[in-house]
Design a protein around this motif. Structure first.
Motif, mmCIF file in Angstrom:
data_model
loop_
_atom_site.group_PDB
_atom_site.id
_atom_site.type_symbol
_atom_site.label_atom_id
_atom_site.label_comp_id
_atom_site.label_asym_id
_atom_site.label_seq_id
_atom_site.Cartn_x
_atom_site.Cartn_y
_atom_site.Cartn_z
ATOM 1 N N ASP A 1 4.097 -3.624 -13.293
ATOM 2 C CA ASP A 1 4.562 -5.015 -13.206
ATOM 3 C C ASP A 1 5.075 -5.335 -11.800
ATOM 4 N N TYR A 2 5.816 -4.405 -11.216
ATOM 5 C CA TYR A 2 6.337 -4.591 -9.857
ATOM 6 C C TYR A 2 5.203 -4.746 -8.853
ATOM 7 N N LEU A 3 4.234 -3.845 -8.908
ATOM 8 C CA LEU A 3 3.122 -3.908 -7.955
ATOM 9 C C LEU A 3 2.294 -5.182 -8.155
ATOM 10 N N ALA A 4 2.089 -5.577 -9.393
ATOM 11 C CA ALA A 4 1.316 -6.792 -9.670
ATOM 12 C C ALA A 4 2.037 -8.039 -9.167
ATOM 13 N N LYS A 5 3.334 -8.128 -9.403
ATOM 14 C CA LYS A 5 4.101 -9.298 -8.950
ATOM 15 C C LYS A 5 4.213 -9.336 -7.433
ATOM 16 N N LYS B 1 9.404 7.356 -19.827
ATOM 17 C CA LYS B 1 8.266 7.342 -18.916
ATOM 18 C C LYS B 1 7.360 6.135 -19.139
ATOM 19 N N GLU B 2 7.109 5.752 -20.391
ATOM 20 C CA GLU B 2 6.238 4.621 -20.693
ATOM 21 C C GLU B 2 6.824 3.307 -20.175
ATOM 22 N N GLN B 3 8.129 3.151 -20.340
ATOM 23 C CA GLN B 3 8.776 1.946 -19.824
ATOM 24 C C GLN B 3 8.699 1.886 -18.302
ATOM 25 N N LEU B 4 8.896 3.019 -17.657
ATOM 26 C CA LEU B 4 8.829 3.055 -16.202
ATOM 27 C C LEU B 4 7.411 2.778 -15.707
ATOM 28 N N ASP B 5 6.412 3.339 -16.377
ATOM 29 C CA ASP B 5 5.021 3.062 -16.003
ATOM 30 C C ASP B 5 4.736 1.570 -16.049
ATOM 31 N N SER C 1 0.823 -1.208 0.000
ATOM 32 C CA SER C 1 0.000 0.000 0.000
ATOM 33 C C SER C 1 0.860 1.261 0.000
ATOM 34 N N LEU C 2 1.928 1.255 0.786
ATOM 35 C CA LEU C 2 2.824 2.412 0.813
ATOM 36 C C LEU C 2 3.523 2.618 -0.530
ATOM 37 N N ALA C 3 3.933 1.527 -1.162
ATOM 38 C CA ALA C 3 4.573 1.638 -2.476
ATOM 39 C C ALA C 3 3.593 2.191 -3.512
ATOM 40 N N ALA C 4 2.374 1.688 -3.495
ATOM 41 C CA ALA C 4 1.366 2.182 -4.441
ATOM 42 C C ALA C 4 1.021 3.644 -4.152
ATOM 43 N N LEU C 5 0.887 3.987 -2.885
ATOM 44 C CA LEU C 5 0.581 5.358 -2.500
ATOM 45 C C LEU C 5 1.731 6.298 -2.863
ATOM 46 N N GLY C 6 2.957 5.844 -2.650
ATOM 47 C CA GLY C 6 4.119 6.643 -3.037
ATOM 48 C C GLY C 6 4.162 6.914 -4.522
ATOM 49 N N LEU C 7 3.852 5.911 -5.315
ATOM 50 C CA LEU C 7 3.811 6.115 -6.765
ATOM 51 C C LEU C 7 2.654 7.014 -7.167
ATOM 52 N N LEU C 8 1.549 6.892 -6.473
ATOM 53 C CA LEU C 8 0.381 7.708 -6.790
ATOM 54 C C LEU C 8 0.622 9.179 -6.463
ATOM 55 N N LEU C 9 1.221 9.446 -5.312
ATOM 56 C CA LEU C 9 1.381 10.824 -4.856
ATOM 57 C C LEU C 9 2.646 11.505 -5.384
ATOM 58 N N ALA C 10 3.689 10.754 -5.632
ATOM 59 C CA ALA C 10 4.966 11.350 -6.044
ATOM 60 C C ALA C 10 5.490 10.705 -7.319
ATOM 61 N N LYS C 11 4.602 10.399 -8.229
ATOM 62 C CA LYS C 11 4.992 9.646 -9.423
ATOM 63 C C LYS C 11 6.053 10.361 -10.254
ATOM 64 N N GLN C 12 5.871 11.654 -10.501
ATOM 65 C CA GLN C 12 6.819 12.365 -11.356
ATOM 66 C C GLN C 12 8.197 12.436 -10.719
ATOM 67 N N ARG C 13 8.243 12.618 -9.415
ATOM 68 C CA ARG C 13 9.528 12.652 -8.719
ATOM 69 C C ARG C 13 10.231 11.295 -8.797
ATOM 70 N N VAL C 14 9.466 10.225 -8.615
ATOM 71 C CA VAL C 14 10.028 8.871 -8.700
ATOM 72 C C VAL C 14 10.493 8.589 -10.123
ATOM 73 N N ILE C 15 9.706 9.010 -11.094
ATOM 74 C CA ILE C 15 10.090 8.815 -12.502
ATOM 75 C C ILE C 15 11.379 9.565 -12.811
ATOM 76 N N ASP C 16 11.488 10.816 -12.340
ATOM 77 C CA ASP C 16 12.710 11.585 -12.589
ATOM 78 C C ASP C 16 13.942 10.888 -12.022
ATOM 79 N N ILE C 17 13.819 10.372 -10.801
ATOM 80 C CA ILE C 17 14.945 9.671 -10.179
ATOM 81 C C ILE C 17 15.311 8.424 -10.970
#
Length: 80
Positions: A56-60, A47-51, A22-38
């Motif tokens: 895939d990470y969350l599903a697995k 961006k498409e590959q990272l999405d 839940s924290l990982a999903a919430l982190g991606l939801l709230l700070a997605k652009q920052r995580v993508i930049d890093i």
């Protein structure tokens, strides 16, 4: 180890892993652009590959929680 101890163990494992998911999903939801930049700087992916990789990470991770935590917990609950 008793069945009750194993049930408690898998119950706590399930809870902890669901909170982490839940924290990982919430982190991606709230700070997605920052995580993508890093990650774009680190791995040179667009961006498409990272999405796709985030999804895939969350599903697995969710599947692993179900297989290795929830199913044993439910089986032990049924046995008790």
């Amino acid at each position: 180890m008793t069945v009750a101890q194993l049930t408690d163990f898998f119950g706590w494992c399930s809870l902890i892993n669901i909170i982490l998911l839940s924290l990982a999903a919430l982190g991606l939801l709230l700070a997605k652009q920052r995580v993508i930049d890093i990650h774009q700087r680190w791995f040179h992916l667009d961006k498409e590959q990272l999405d796709a990789r985030y999804f895939d990470y969350l599903a697995k991770y969710k599947l692993a929680i179900v297989m290795f935590n929830l199913v044993p917990y439910l089986a032990l609950q049924i046995m008790a």
